[in-house]
Every structure is written in structure tokens, then in C-alpha cells.
Design a protein around this motif. Structure first.
Motif, PDB file in Angstrom:
ATOM      1  N   UNK A  68       0.812  -1.127   0.028  1.00  0.00           N
ATOM      2  CA  UNK A  68      -0.007   0.133   0.183  1.00  0.00           C
ATOM      3  C   UNK A  68       0.872   1.245   0.071  1.00  0.00           C
ATOM      4  N   UNK A  69       0.357   2.322  -0.371  1.00  0.00           N
ATOM      5  CA  UNK A  69       1.098   3.535  -0.696  1.00  0.00           C
ATOM      6  C   UNK A  69       0.455   4.869   0.119  1.00  0.00           C
ATOM      7  N   UNK A  70       1.300   5.368   0.753  1.00  0.00           N
ATOM      8  CA  UNK A  70       0.935   6.760   1.338  1.00  0.00           C
ATOM      9  C   UNK A  70       1.246   7.817   0.662  1.00  0.00           C
ATOM     10  N   UNK A  71       0.750   8.807   0.631  1.00  0.00           N
ATOM     11  CA  UNK A  71       0.966  10.006   0.001  1.00  0.00           C
ATOM     12  C   UNK A  71       2.050  10.821   0.542  1.00  0.00           C
ATOM     13  N   UNK A  72       2.578  11.838   0.027  1.00  0.00           N
ATOM     14  CA  UNK A  72       3.546  12.669   0.551  1.00  0.00           C
ATOM     15  C   UNK A  72       3.140  13.926   0.907  1.00  0.00           C
ATOM     16  N   UNK A  73       4.081  14.615   2.042  1.00  0.00           N
ATOM     17  CA  UNK A  73       4.050  15.912   2.613  1.00  0.00           C
ATOM     18  C   UNK A  73       4.559  16.818   1.444  1.00  0.00           C
ATOM     19  N   UNK A  74       3.801  17.804   0.815  1.00  0.00           N
ATOM     20  CA  UNK A  74       4.345  18.425  -0.090  1.00  0.00           C
ATOM     21  C   UNK A  74       5.724  19.402   0.139  1.00  0.00           C
ATOM     22  N   UNK A  75       5.837  19.781   1.256  1.00  0.00           N
ATOM     23  CA  UNK A  75       7.065  20.781   1.585  1.00  0.00           C
ATOM     24  C   UNK A  75       8.377  19.892   1.465  1.00  0.00           C
ATOM     25  N   UNK A  76       8.362  18.595   1.819  1.00  0.00           N
ATOM     26  CA  UNK A  76       9.738  17.746   1.992  1.00  0.00           C
ATOM     27  C   UNK A  76       9.752  16.545   1.004  1.00  0.00           C
ATOM     28  N   UNK A  77       8.269  16.176   0.601  1.00  0.00           N
ATOM     29  CA  UNK A  77       8.153  15.118  -0.194  1.00  0.00           C
ATOM     30  C   UNK A  77       8.523  13.739   0.364  1.00  0.00           C
ATOM     31  N   UNK A  78       8.748  13.719   1.693  1.00  0.00           N
ATOM     32  CA  UNK A  78       8.734  13.009   2.414  1.00  0.00           C
ATOM     33  C   UNK A  78       7.460  12.173   2.912  1.00  0.00           C
ATOM     34  N   UNK A  79       7.190  10.982   3.316  1.00  0.00           N
ATOM     35  CA  UNK A  79       5.920  10.129   3.584  1.00  0.00           C
ATOM     36  C   UNK A  79       5.191  10.790   4.541  1.00  0.00           C
ATOM     37  N   UNK A  80       3.859  11.048   4.500  1.00  0.00           N
ATOM     38  CA  UNK A  80       2.992  11.909   5.211  1.00  0.00           C
ATOM     39  C   UNK A  80       2.378  11.022   6.400  1.00  0.00           C
ATOM     40  N   UNK A  81       2.649  11.428   7.517  1.00  0.00           N
ATOM     41  CA  UNK A  81       2.088  10.658   8.685  1.00  0.00           C
ATOM     42  C   UNK A  81       0.634  10.500   8.647  1.00  0.00           C
ATOM     43  N   UNK A  82       0.090  11.520   8.218  1.00  0.00           N
ATOM     44  CA  UNK A  82      -1.381  11.682   8.023  1.00  0.00           C
ATOM     45  C   UNK A  82      -1.807  10.610   7.100  1.00  0.00           C
TER      46      UNK A  82
END
Ligand SMILES: *Cc1c(COP(=O)(O)O)cnc(C)c1O
Length: 392
Positions: free
Chosen positions: A95-109
């Protein structure tokens, strides 16, 4: 041509490799444990297991985490294929989680939204060298009884602060296992190579077992395995618990890795200097936005991606890459969202709408050259050329 990334090899590295070629051990010799000890020490981990490449490290970590049929694990929509493929190898579903746009790291939410009953692990990627939000991701995953594999292919030598304390990638308490890659484009290289770091002795033993055929060779580990007639434990004896792999790293490669390790701090400092120079050159430029380095993080800057609204420039990304190439500047796109690869799309029915931030990031990203031997002058030339091309 200035490539987007390249290795730094000096005479000391070359001599280290030659010494091994003249020695008795090309593989399974003393350089392997020397390299493992140096890695563990540098990162502050109890155990390091050197393996043939970063993908093998992820595969072993996924198996050691116990992933198999019926399980599920989550990784970031923006990473290299291997971050997800290692889950598929085990028979678990990805499964995939979306990213946090400011860092492009995986988003906890997004991890929280994607979590399900049968989810057992998260493969958390430190994108471009910046640690992802490990304390919070770790706390959430632990609260669910899951395992964290940190894909630190980009982030050896990086660190982060949490509640006033500094933690190194590979040696902090939130990841159960951390994997590195020593491919030539990564921060230090063995030609090909990888490693798994962990503080957990049970996981370390599992990783070693899987690395080498699932085979025990030390008397202390022999169990007899229901074969009383074979119980003469001589020096030749070996015993297989489960079918593992040959994912070993050679002494030749470990000698190169050891020599490269001595320069790790220098490499990272130089990468950070160049990143700071790029930042300052792009600071007042409209439509060239570097990824943000969070105040708590000290990134290893494996990559330097900038975000450009290509529609606004009137040029396609491909045209910009070609124009840069014509004046000797290499660039690259990191990465195509993994769930949109044909294999993942067909198997799981993923669509672009499910990963809006990953898609937005992908459409805009362009990685500029960043490696220790890049000069300040070249960085200025690259920044000014890009600016001229997109806003003539
Ligand atoms: C390079 C890379 C890998 C795989 O490493 P190899 O040594 O090439 O097998 C895995 N994950 C990420 C994020 C990478 O960039």
C-alpha cells in the motif's frame, strides 16, 4: 557533461581495493566485519549487516520483519521502485501513503489513513537525504504493533533533533531496521552494496541468516534439527533453517566502503555547502522552489530536486532537460509515483487521484547536479542557466 550525481574515488580508495586483491580473502574475509563495525559505530547502531545492494537490504529487512502472504505494508508513493518491491517479494501486499508536499517525505496523516487491520510494517524513505518524521511515524506504528523499516538509501550520515536530543540515521530508537545503499550515485559507494542496521539482536541474527542461504555455521547455533544421525558437529558442519539467499558483499567491496566511510563527513559537509549555495541562488527566483529542509533535520542531501511549474514556463520538462543537456548540464526526475507503475496499477487498481500530492510533486520535480566534487562555479552556472532557460 555534468551528471546529476557521481561517485568520488581517490587513490586511497583504489589502494584499499588493491590490497584486498593481493590478500587471501576476496569474500567472507575480515574486511566484511571491519566494514560492518565501522558502519555500526558511525551511525550509533548495535549491529550492521553488509549485503550485496540496497534492494537486497530491503528484501532481507522485509523478511526479517516477518512479512508474508496475507500481510500488508505501506511505503511512500514517491521513492525508487525497490522501496515497494521489497514488500512484494515477501508475498505481502503493498500500500502507498501520499507525501508531505514541502519535503516530499511520506506523510504521517496519509499513513494513518492507509493503515488497516492486516498492515504489519511501514517502509519509511528519507527522501533526498532528509530524515522523515521518524519519532511520530515510529510512535504511531509501534502503537499498532507494526514494524518500521527505514529506507535510508539517501540518508546515511543525516541526523535529526527530537525534544532537544540529536539522533543519527541508523542509530535512533524509532526504526526497527535501517537500510543503506552503496550504489555509486549514493553518498558513499562500494560499486554495488548495501547494509541493514539494527539495535535488535534477534532481527540482526535473522538478517544474517537470510543473507547467507538460511544457513548456520557456528556450533552455538546448531539445533540438530531432528537429525540425530548428523550430530557430529565438526568444523565442516552447517545447518539450514530456511531457504535464504546469497546476498553477501565481497571483501573487495567492503574495503572500498571502509575507505569511503573515512570521507563520509567531508562528503556530507560538501553536499550541504552546495545545497546552501543553490538555496541562496534560488531564494528570490520565482518558479524555482527547492524542497524545504525542516529545522529539526540535518539532511545528507543525496539529491537536490527543485519544483518548477512547467506550464507557467511555456516549456515542457523534457524541453528544459534537453536545453540543459545542450550546455552540458545533466538533470534527472526522482521519481515517478510507484503506485502508477503498470505492475502496481494493474495489480491493485491504483489511480492518480489517490495520491494528489505525489502527482503534483512528480509533475514539477527536477533534480539538479549535486555531488562532492561539483565546484561552486559549476553550481552557479547550473542555477543561472536554469533560470535563464525557464524565464528568458
Ligand atoms: C538506490 C535506492 C535503493 C536501492 O539500492 P540499490 O543499492 O540500487 O539496490 C532503494 N531505495 C531507494 C530510495 C534508493 O534510492
Amino acid at each position: 557533461m555534468i551528471p546529476y550525481g557521481r561517485q568520488s574515488i581517490d587513490e586511497e580508495d583504489i589502494n584499499a581495493v588493491i590490497q584486498v586483491l593481493k590478500s587471501d580473502w576476496l569474500t567472507c574475509g575480515p574486511k566484511v566485519s571491519e566494514f560492518e563495525d565501522a558502519l555500526a559505530q558511525e551511525c550509533g547502531a548495535k549491529f550492521a549487516i553488509a549485503v550485496s545492494n540496497g534492494t537486497a537490504a530491503l528484501h532481507i529487512a522485509a523478511l526479517a520483519a516477518g512479512l508474508s502472504n496475507g500481510d500488508r505494508a505501506i511505503t511512500s508513493a514517491i521513492s525508487f521502485l525497490a522501496s515497494a518491491n521489497c514488500i512484494e517479494y515477501t508475498g505481502a501486499s503493498t500500500a502507498f501513503a501520499d507525501i508531505d508536499p514541502s519535503t516530499a517525505n511520506i506523510s504521517l496523516e496519509s499513513i494513518k489513513e492507509t493503515w488497516s487491520e492486516n498492515t504489519k510494517a511501514v517502509v519509511a524513505v528519507d527522501f533526498a537525504g532528509q530524515p522523515c518524521n521518524l519519532p511520530e511515524i515510529g510512535d504511531f506504528v509501534k502503537s499498532k504493533g507494526g514494524i518500521i523499516i527505514e529506507d535510508a538509501a539517501h540518508s546515511i550520515g543525516a541526523s535529526f533533533e527530537h525534544m532537544g536530543k540529536s539522533y543519527r540515521v541508523g542509530g535512533h530508537p524509532w526504526a526497527d531496521m535501517t537500510t543503506f545503499s552503496f550504489h555509486p550515485v549514493k553518498t558513499i559507494t562500494c560499486g554495488e552494496g548495501g547494509a541493514i542496521l539494527t539495535n535488535n539482536p534477534v532481527l540482526a541474527d535473522k538478517c544474517r541468516l537470510i543473507r547467507s542461504h538460511g544457513m548456520h555455521k557456528s556450533t552455538a547455533e546448531f539445533k540438530g534439527l531432528g537429525n540425530p544421525e548428523l550430530n557430529e558437529f565438526g568444523l565442516w558442519y552447517y545447518e539450514m533453517e530456511e531457504p535464504g539467499f546469497n546476498y553477501r558483499l565481497t571483501d573487495i567491496q567492503c574495503a572500498l566502503g571502509l575507505s569511503q566511510m573515512k570521507k563520509l563527513t567531508h562528503f556530507i559537509n560538501r553536499r550541504r555547502e552546495l545545497a546552501a549555495l543553490y538555496h541562496s541562488l534560488f531564494e528570490k527566483v520565482a518558479n524555482i522552489t527547492p524542497l524545504k529542509e525542516l529545522g529539526c533535520n540535518r539532511s545528507a542531501y543525496h539529491l537536490y530536486p527543485v519544483l518548477i511549474d512547467f506550464e507557467e514556463t511555456g516549456l515542457t520538462r523534457s524541453a528544459v532537460i534537453t536545453k540543459l543537456g545542450k550546455i552540458g548540464i545533466g538533470s534527472q526526475v526522482h521519481y515517478i509515483p510507484i503506485p502508477l507503475q503498470p505492475y502496481y496499477r494493474n495489480k491493485y487498481g491504483f489511480c492518480a487521484d489517490q495520491f494528489p500530492e505525489a502527482l503534483k510533486y512528480y509533475k514539477r520535480c527536477l533534480s539538479l547536479p549535486l555531488f562532492p566534487s561539483l565546484t561552486d562555479k559549476e553550481a552557479v552556472f547550473i542555477a543561472e542557466s536554469l533560470q535563464r532557460i525557464i524565464a528568458p
